[in-house]
Scaffold this motif. Structure first.
Motif, mmCIF file in Angstrom:
data_model
loop_
_atom_site.group_PDB
_atom_site.id
_atom_site.type_symbol
_atom_site.label_atom_id
_atom_site.label_comp_id
_atom_site.label_asym_id
_atom_site.label_seq_id
_atom_site.Cartn_x
_atom_site.Cartn_y
_atom_site.Cartn_z
ATOM 1 N N PRO A 202 46.894 14.116 4.108
ATOM 2 C CA PRO A 202 47.683 13.299 5.254
ATOM 3 C C PRO A 202 49.073 12.693 3.982
ATOM 4 O O PRO A 202 48.663 12.205 2.599
ATOM 5 N N VAL A 203 49.998 12.485 4.737
ATOM 6 C CA VAL A 203 51.232 12.143 3.741
ATOM 7 C C VAL A 203 51.890 10.739 4.499
ATOM 8 O O VAL A 203 52.424 10.952 5.468
ATOM 9 N N PRO A 204 51.514 9.618 4.105
ATOM 10 C CA PRO A 204 52.216 8.512 4.739
ATOM 11 C C PRO A 204 53.501 8.267 4.768
ATOM 12 O O PRO A 204 54.183 8.513 3.742
ATOM 13 N N CYS A 205 54.137 8.376 5.948
ATOM 14 C CA CYS A 205 55.475 8.110 5.972
ATOM 15 C C CYS A 205 56.053 6.724 6.999
ATOM 16 O O CYS A 205 55.546 6.661 7.783
ATOM 17 N N LEU A 206 57.472 6.626 6.586
ATOM 18 C CA LEU A 206 57.877 5.326 7.578
ATOM 19 C C LEU A 206 56.949 4.169 7.831
ATOM 20 O O LEU A 206 57.313 3.780 8.884
ATOM 21 N N GLY A 207 56.329 3.885 6.768
ATOM 22 C CA GLY A 207 55.477 2.678 7.098
ATOM 23 C C GLY A 207 54.280 2.842 7.910
ATOM 24 O O GLY A 207 53.097 2.532 7.401
ATOM 25 N N ASP A 208 53.998 3.476 9.007
ATOM 26 C CA ASP A 208 52.942 3.619 9.784
ATOM 27 C C ASP A 208 52.889 5.193 10.316
ATOM 28 O O ASP A 208 51.713 5.399 11.053
ATOM 29 N N ASN A 209 53.735 6.015 9.886
ATOM 30 C CA ASN A 209 53.542 7.174 10.580
ATOM 31 C C ASN A 209 52.943 8.410 9.429
ATOM 32 O O ASN A 209 52.584 7.925 8.297
ATOM 33 N N PHE B 139 45.251 9.004 19.660
ATOM 34 C CA PHE B 139 45.405 8.147 18.492
ATOM 35 C C PHE B 139 43.854 7.811 18.214
ATOM 36 O O PHE B 139 42.998 7.896 19.089
ATOM 37 N N VAL B 140 43.351 7.445 16.928
ATOM 38 C CA VAL B 140 42.073 7.149 16.844
ATOM 39 C C VAL B 140 41.884 5.804 17.502
ATOM 40 O O VAL B 140 42.557 4.667 17.145
ATOM 41 N N GLY B 141 41.088 5.668 18.541
ATOM 42 C CA GLY B 141 41.116 4.735 19.204
ATOM 43 C C GLY B 141 41.935 3.996 20.223
ATOM 44 O O GLY B 141 41.857 3.000 21.189
ATOM 45 N N GLY B 142 42.835 4.845 20.797
ATOM 46 C CA GLY B 142 43.899 4.740 21.631
ATOM 47 C C GLY B 142 44.680 6.145 21.934
ATOM 48 O O GLY B 142 44.066 7.041 21.875
ATOM 49 N N CYS B 143 45.602 5.735 22.804
ATOM 50 C CA CYS B 143 46.701 6.798 22.910
ATOM 51 C C CYS B 143 48.236 6.425 23.158
ATOM 52 O O CYS B 143 48.466 5.290 22.953
ATOM 53 N N GLY B 144 49.010 7.253 23.301
ATOM 54 C CA GLY B 144 50.765 7.048 23.110
ATOM 55 C C GLY B 144 50.839 6.257 24.455
ATOM 56 O O GLY B 144 50.242 6.426 25.587
ATOM 57 N N GLY C 260 49.052 10.871 14.704
ATOM 58 C CA GLY C 260 50.639 10.766 14.162
ATOM 59 C C GLY C 260 50.822 9.360 13.633
ATOM 60 O O GLY C 260 51.734 9.257 13.046
ATOM 61 N N HIS C 261 49.805 8.453 13.777
ATOM 62 C CA HIS C 261 50.235 7.014 13.263
ATOM 63 C C HIS C 261 48.820 6.315 12.835
ATOM 64 O O HIS C 261 48.006 6.716 13.168
ATOM 65 N N GLU C 262 49.054 5.436 12.131
ATOM 66 C CA GLU C 262 47.987 4.824 11.485
ATOM 67 C C GLU C 262 47.745 3.526 12.301
ATOM 68 O O GLU C 262 48.268 2.135 12.081
ATOM 69 N N TYR C 263 47.332 3.382 13.699
ATOM 70 C CA TYR C 263 47.525 2.349 14.452
ATOM 71 C C TYR C 263 45.640 1.898 14.575
ATOM 72 O O TYR C 263 45.574 1.233 15.576
ATOM 73 N N THR C 264 44.914 2.347 13.991
ATOM 74 C CA THR C 264 43.512 2.552 14.306
ATOM 75 C C THR C 264 43.031 0.992 14.372
ATOM 76 O O THR C 264 42.303 0.708 15.569
ATOM 77 N N LYS C 265 42.978 0.412 13.603
ATOM 78 C CA LYS C 265 42.553 -1.154 13.491
ATOM 79 C C LYS C 265 43.038 -1.921 14.553
ATOM 80 O O LYS C 265 42.182 -2.470 15.615
ATOM 81 N N ALA C 266 44.403 -1.816 15.151
ATOM 82 C CA ALA C 266 44.837 -2.584 16.309
ATOM 83 C C ALA C 266 44.191 -1.924 17.678
ATOM 84 O O ALA C 266 43.879 -2.590 18.432
ATOM 85 N N CYS D 141 36.167 1.029 9.835
ATOM 86 C CA CYS D 141 37.651 1.243 9.461
ATOM 87 C C CYS D 141 38.166 -0.235 9.150
ATOM 88 O O CYS D 141 39.393 0.192 8.526
ATOM 89 N N ALA D 142 37.516 -1.117 9.223
ATOM 90 C CA ALA D 142 38.290 -2.364 8.943
ATOM 91 C C ALA D 142 38.923 -2.415 7.548
ATOM 92 O O ALA D 142 39.907 -3.135 7.169
ATOM 93 N N THR D 143 38.047 -1.769 6.572
ATOM 94 C CA THR D 143 38.473 -1.878 5.208
ATOM 95 C C THR D 143 39.284 -0.691 4.748
ATOM 96 O O THR D 143 39.448 -0.442 3.611
ATOM 97 N N MET D 144 39.417 0.348 5.652
ATOM 98 C CA MET D 144 39.995 1.595 5.306
ATOM 99 C C MET D 144 41.664 1.769 5.464
ATOM 100 O O MET D 144 42.106 1.318 6.391
ATOM 101 N N ALA D 145 42.199 2.551 4.299
ATOM 102 C CA ALA D 145 43.513 2.189 4.171
ATOM 103 C C ALA D 145 44.105 3.435 5.036
ATOM 104 O O ALA D 145 45.200 3.274 5.892
ATOM 105 N N CYS D 146 43.417 4.582 5.024
ATOM 106 C CA CYS D 146 43.689 5.714 5.764
ATOM 107 C C CYS D 146 42.441 5.943 6.765
ATOM 108 O O CYS D 146 41.301 6.619 6.398
#
Length: 250
Positions: free
Chosen positions: A5-12, A136-141, A171-177, A199-204
């Motif tokens: 994984p290569v984090p980009c643009l804040g949460d991509n 998404f993890v736990g969601g969808c677009g 495509g995004h790190e939206y998991t916690k929300a 997942c609460a303490t995971m950065a990725c």
């Protein structure tokens, strides 16, 4: 097969996909080309291919620049809005990346250009899927160009049919929300509670798996009584539409 994984643009997330057998690399949604090319260089692999999940600029916006840097790149995508695309894909198209086998899955809902890339390394018995902004993890677009029916087909028919151990790279790190919202509509789900805690303490939080998403993602549980109760709907597509609206307002 290896995924970086290569984090980009804040949460991509962009991703580097490595095939160790052929020493080839592919990149998924290289929206920050310099960052991605630097990461590829560190692997020592040769970059051959760009896999574009959909046309939104935070996913496809780096295509022209990366092709300018490496003019012979093959660029896959789902429709003519993909910049620098060389190969347009239809549902169930198949191709190879070195020794890796790829199947394109049209996953409409978020956009009508969306392709999820299901990739198998048969020598290592590994399976992954890059889902962009569809799953998404736990969601969808959000449903920008598609309908609840489109998203239901994408999530609960096409992606749900993949082997449960398939690793999911979104495509995004939206998991916690996403998981915080999921708990409001499926709060008695122990698997969901466990995943939210984990997942609460995971950065990725990548990767998840198809099996985990079937057990915890409310958009892939629209046939379950808890979600029907939370929405007051019984038809799974109506449940998905209601849950998506609730998430939009969360």
């Amino acid at each position: 097969m290896k995924v970086i994984p290569v984090p980009c643009l804040g949460d991509n997330y962009s991703y580097i996909l490595i095939d160790e057998q052929s020493r080839q690399a592919s990149v998924v949604d290289p929206v920050e080309p310099e960052k991605v090319l630097s990461a590829v260089k560190e692997t020592g692999m040769t970059l051959k291919t760009v896999l574009t999940t959909h046309h939104h600029a935070d996913h496809s916006g780096g295509n022209k620049e990366i092709v300018k840097a490496l003019p012979n790149l093959v660029v896959y995508g789902g429709d003519s809005r993909i910049p620098a695309m060389t190969h347009q894909l239809r549902n169930d198209d198949k191709f190879e990346l070195g020794s890796l086998q790829v199947r394109a899955i049209q996953t409409f809902g978020h956009t009508t250009s969306s392709i999820s890339y299901y990739i198998q390394d048969t020598s290592a018995d590994q399976r992954i899927v890059f889902t962009g902004d569809t799953l998404f993890v736990g969601g969808c677009g959000r449903l920008f160009e598609g309908t609840p029916s489109d998203m239901y087909e994408s999530l609960n028919v096409r992606l749900a049919a993949l082997p449960k151990d398939t690793k999911v790279y979104a495509g995004h790190e939206y998991t916690k929300a996403n998981l915080r919202f999921a708990l409001t509509v499926d709060g008695d789900n122990q698997a969901l509670k466990d995943k939210a805690q984990r997942c609460a303490t995971m950065a990725c939080t990548m990767p998840s798996t198809i099996g985990e998403e079937l057990a915890t993602n409310p958009f892939m549980r629209v046939d379950q009584p808890a979600l029907q109760k939370a929405t007051g709907k019984s038809d799974p597509i109506d449940v998905l539409a209601a849950v998506r609206q609730m998430k939009d307002n969360f």
